[in-house]
Design a protein around this motif. Sequence first.
Motif, mmCIF file in Angstrom:
data_model
loop_
_atom_site.group_PDB
_atom_site.id
_atom_site.type_symbol
_atom_site.label_atom_id
_atom_site.label_comp_id
_atom_site.label_asym_id
_atom_site.label_seq_id
_atom_site.Cartn_x
_atom_site.Cartn_y
_atom_site.Cartn_z
ATOM 1 N N PHE A 61 0.823 -1.206 0.000
ATOM 2 C CA PHE A 61 0.000 0.000 0.000
ATOM 3 C C PHE A 61 0.862 1.264 0.000
ATOM 4 O O PHE A 61 0.566 2.237 -0.705
ATOM 5 C CB PHE A 61 -0.922 -0.020 1.217
ATOM 6 N N GLY A 95 -3.821 -4.228 -1.251
ATOM 7 C CA GLY A 95 -2.654 -3.355 -1.223
ATOM 8 C C GLY A 95 -2.618 -2.377 -2.370
ATOM 9 O O GLY A 95 -2.025 -1.303 -2.252
ATOM 10 N N PRO A 125 -6.942 3.859 2.690
ATOM 11 C CA PRO A 125 -7.316 3.269 1.388
ATOM 12 C C PRO A 125 -8.312 4.089 0.591
ATOM 13 O O PRO A 125 -8.358 3.975 -0.635
ATOM 14 C CB PRO A 125 -7.899 1.904 1.786
#
Length: 1427
Positions: free
Chosen positions: A8, A295, A418
């Motif tokens: 990530f 990710g 995210p």
Amino acid sequence: MNDWHRIFAQNVLVPPHPQRARQLLKESSAFQCVLKWLDGPIIKQGVLAVLSEVECHLRVSFFDVTYRHFFGRTWKTTVKPTEQLSRLASRIVFNEPLYFHTSLNHPHIVAVVEVVAEGKKRDGTLQTLSCGFGILRIFNSNSGSPSSASQDRRLRLYHGTPRALLHPFLQDPVEQNKHMTLIENCSLQYTLKPHPPLESAFHLLPENLLVSGLQQIPGLLPVHGETGDALRKPRLQKPVTWYLDNLFFTLYPSLEKFEEELLELLISDHFQEGARDSSALEILERRLHVGVHNGLGFVQRPQVVVLVPEMDVALTRSASFSRKVISSSKTSSGNQALVLRSRLRLPEMVSHPAFAIVFQLEYVFNGPSGVDGNAASVTSLSNLAYMYMVRWAVWNPSLEASSGRVALPLRGGLQPNPSHCLVYKVPSASMSSEEVKQVESGTVQFQFSMGSEEHLDTPTEHVDGPMVERQPARKPPTSPSSPPASAPHGLAATQDSPVGPGLSLSQLAASPQSPAQRRAARPASQQPDGSPPSPAQAAFPLEGSVSHLEADLSQAPVVLETSVAEQLQELPFTPLHAPIVVGAQTRSSGSQLSRASMALLRSSGCPEILDASRQPAEAVNPADPVVFNPKKEESDCLQSNEIVLQFLAFSRVAQDSRGTSWPKTVYFTFQFYRFPPATTPRLQLVKLDETGKTSSGSLSHVLVPIGKDGCFDAGSPGFQLKYMVDPEFLKPGEQRWFIRYLASQTLQVDVWDGDSLLLLGSAAVQMKHLLRQGRPAVQVSQELEVVMTEYEWDTMAASGDVTGFGRVKPIGVRSVVKGRLYLTLANVGHLCEQKVRNSSSLPPSRSRVISNDGASRFPGGSLLTSGGPRRELNVVQAQKLADVDSELAAVLLTHTRGTKAPQGAGCEVDAVRRRKLERMRSVRLQEAGGELGRRGMSLLAQQSVRAQHLRDLQVIAAYRERAKAESIASALSLAITTWHTLYATLGTAEFFEFTLKNPHNTQHTVTVEIDNPELSVVVDAQEWKCFKDAAGLHTPVEEDMFHLRGSLAPQLFLRPRETAHVPFKFQSFSAGLPASAQASAELSSEKGTDAGSPWTSSTMPTKRAKVLFRAGGGKPIAVLCLTVEPQPHTVDQVFRFYHPELTFLKKAIRLPPWHTLPGARVGMPGEEPPVHVRCSDPNVICETQNVGPREPRDVFLKVASGPSPEIKDFFVFIYSDRWLVAPVQTWQVYLHSLQRVDVSCVTGQLTRLSLVLRGTQTVRKVRAFTSHPQELKTDPKGVFVLPPRGMQDLHVSVRPLRAGSRFVHLNLVDVDCHQLVSSWLVCLSCRQPLISKAFEITLAAGEGKGVNKRITYTNPYPSRRTYHLHSDHPDLLQFKEDSFQVGGGETYTIGLRFAPGQSVGEEEILIYINDHEDKNEETFCVKVIYQ
């Protein structure tokens, strides 16, 4: 750091430009790009000498050319050694595949490839250098479709670094920009082609992410050998279904205090943003977004569920469940928790270290529907929703875990998450221990299991059930690159709810779905309004509830059959016209009057100009620079400007030949500001006795008005004309335009012969000296050159003669200074008699952004009041309907008279008056009923009147019912109407933006309807950006903002409560009323000194335009009413052509060097922008052609001339930009249509012809005048009578003095009325005779005496003959005898008298010897050298 956090952190993407989010939602396209090898010595030898162990790699990035924005993530190839780069034929082989997919299929989305060299410096540190870059075009420029060719291509490389693309000078196409320099012999070999197999892995790869085939993608199986290309044929890992139960959140310090603090901060923020009722904010829902993340992005769109406080669960669920929740939440120190009342199912999990489950806690607040708290639309499903992300957490399960219980700390603040959105702050942890930091932001706890369908009320144990396999679809239902972000303020869109329990009605107001989710969430047969699908919609599934606007339902275009006949191929050909060079001919120039001239004018009695205090106006020197301060002019207390023009004198120049005719009377034509064109009376030229023996160029004649009886008074010379420009004349805000007009404009005055009505020439004077700058009055006296420009026929000459530095003598153009005009201009300030109407302050029209905030309420008033801006005091007096409505009055009158309707055009206007007369007649009948003998008739009359009144009442009631709906709708439309005044200049595009707001809680497709063709919507993003740069606006620019449907009105999509800036431009090329025929108009002999009332006679009428913004149902949501006030425009050049009637004038006008034009853009030497031309007359063909660099540019005109003596007037605008923002040159062209007479003759020889004169209705005394009296003579010579309706011959004799093709004007003028009866254009085509003898003589230049010379001539005939002598320079050569006789074979001596020359040089003089019929026998040439 586990695998998910590492992946990530390494794959954070820069999002595309925000304006790309409003583009048409399109399918994402997959691509494969193989970078094969790099050819050429890309790395310089100097770099190899400084660095050691030099290696090379490539970097690839996405770039948006429109917004100059890099996005995505830069991808790097493997590093390659460069041992062989010293040779010229070097090659670095990469052969590395690159994969990506994107929905931004626009030609301006490109990939930038950079070549980077890296090596070690002498101190051992690593150094990287950019060696060049290339621009890889992904999509075709014509349709935006991806390139389908798979063959090898060569990418050209440029010097520099890709950061240069951010410079504003590098506009598209970038490759053709002059700042881009190619690297010679260097290129990159590559292939680019669509890659459909990648579509099955779209849910694992975000959009705009560049990945290598050698890179391991979480969720894909590696290929055999661990070194192959995993994305060439992707293979997906099998998914595993996970279940989450008993999920609850605890917040610090408690749920009540957390939400209380959150609400206080939100109310404070809304109050600072200007909300009127911020206290109405309350928590509507607490949502939880749960999704699987690999990710790189979300594998599926996160599920959205609703959380509730645990006390609410206790009231709605069973006691056993409540006890379980309460017992499980005891770890939260007794604080109330947020719990989920259902199970979560995650079927997209994969047993991979990089797969994780992401929890996002979101709060939904509801507030007032509008800014002012008005009620929402009845069509909305809920109140306006505000959504904010407050906490998030991520859980990366171990590969061995199958069930258990998990407690995770919540996160917040500025750390990356995210969803890539801002998250509510976390408590300060500066004084906390590590244990406290884990819980003070809150925790989330849940129980998980894998592959079990049992409810967790049973004891927890692992159940070996069958794994639920998911077959990957070709088009997966989610796009991981578009995670749901928190919706902006004012967004409340209706859409499908994702699968999940515990959803409420407000879920319909959630954040917008991703494009892929819209494709999966809505079946193809479902329509936004519930109607059955059309066949086109069934074949092409639409995306979301806005697909009726943005989906392309058109089929493939029908291919037209090729014609059987073969089309001829056009060869490159440029029509050859003799170009007229702009500015190369002599321009009118002015200078200050000399003291001697001022003394002569004052002694002759010219009037003196006085200010308001009866003091002489301050004299200004025209040579002094003008310091212009607009604020000083606007703050002047003397707001009335009296503009005075004094025509004082007119004299011939020294270079004018004394043999040429000199006019006896003159008159002037001009146009000042927006006053109508002015024509002065005829003025007599009176010679001054005081000139004596001064130079011939000094003041010689004064102008004296002629009285009605034809006499003039020499004691009062000069003609004065006044224009009063005061607040009564100026419209609101116009004073600034008038000041700008004086500061920048030039007044052109045409001088005409008052007897022959022929144009003598034109003079130009700058008006900047009329700016008073706080002074009571100013005056400027100038001596102006009157220049006459003659245009010859279109000759076949190819070039002109160079006359000086940067100057070219134009072909076929001859300019002559005909005289000097003595003119005085003055500006006298006066106090305003009435209160100034804020004319100095410009209204909001100069603000380029028009807001409709003020048009939100109905101000009330009468329904019969016409539309327009309301007064602040809205008081309406009650009146009878028949008195205020002429249509109703006409109907009532018709009923009164029975079936006899009123006739005539003015009956409706006088209907009220007739109705009153009928009422008076009825009253008289009642009075007459008092007589005893007529009592019965009176009763009948009363009954008739009563019945008529009943019928009138019925008619009035029916009329009111019929007009009520229309009147109420018209009155209510004023609540959404915005009025704006626009000040437009001819040819200049006036740009503005209208702030359009969707007032409803539902989305709308808005259609923009315009009733004026001169007003249009700016639909091109580049054009919009160009206008904004010119106007200095900083509002956002959106690409593909409008949905265009051919010739139909454009449409745009508005989300609920969304505000958009709609760009408009108003550009008019219509010049209004045509110019008056100055030469053919009857000239008044009155000496009026006032210009009249220009307010009512202005030649620039006010224009109006109306814009309707209609929603999908046809109801308007906003109305824009524009009032366009045309303003005077600048004229840089005036061309006046005389052409034969009913033919085509074809002219080429050559532009001057581009850098010399005023207003031209500053650029490098040699840089020439494209030239575009427009014309104010649509019937005139005006065009320019693209030529090679450094070639002169011509503007071609093709005009159809009308019947004689028509005058056609039009404007030509020259632009240096493709969007035609503002002209850099404005030309005014006059075309005089005359009767054509063609004459082919020989110079020095007499040619005779006859013209037929046709009489008019009455007897006229006429006289023929010509523009070249030395070359063309008429018979009768003086005044003669033209009988009515009769025919008479006019004999014309032409003896041209020089060879070539040119025009000679011939006018037939009524000497009593000074009207033009007929006009001819004599087209001379003259050739030079053969020269039999040549002589040369040297004379002294200066003021010396003339020289006498002799030459001999022998008669070649045997008989005696008579000969006539002529010369082409009668001012330089005179003959002793103009004719002589000589016997056959004898010789005669001709005496010559040469006048002294004025300057040093050479001159060739031709001597024509003609016979008794004036036919040329011989021609001698004498070359005179003046020393």
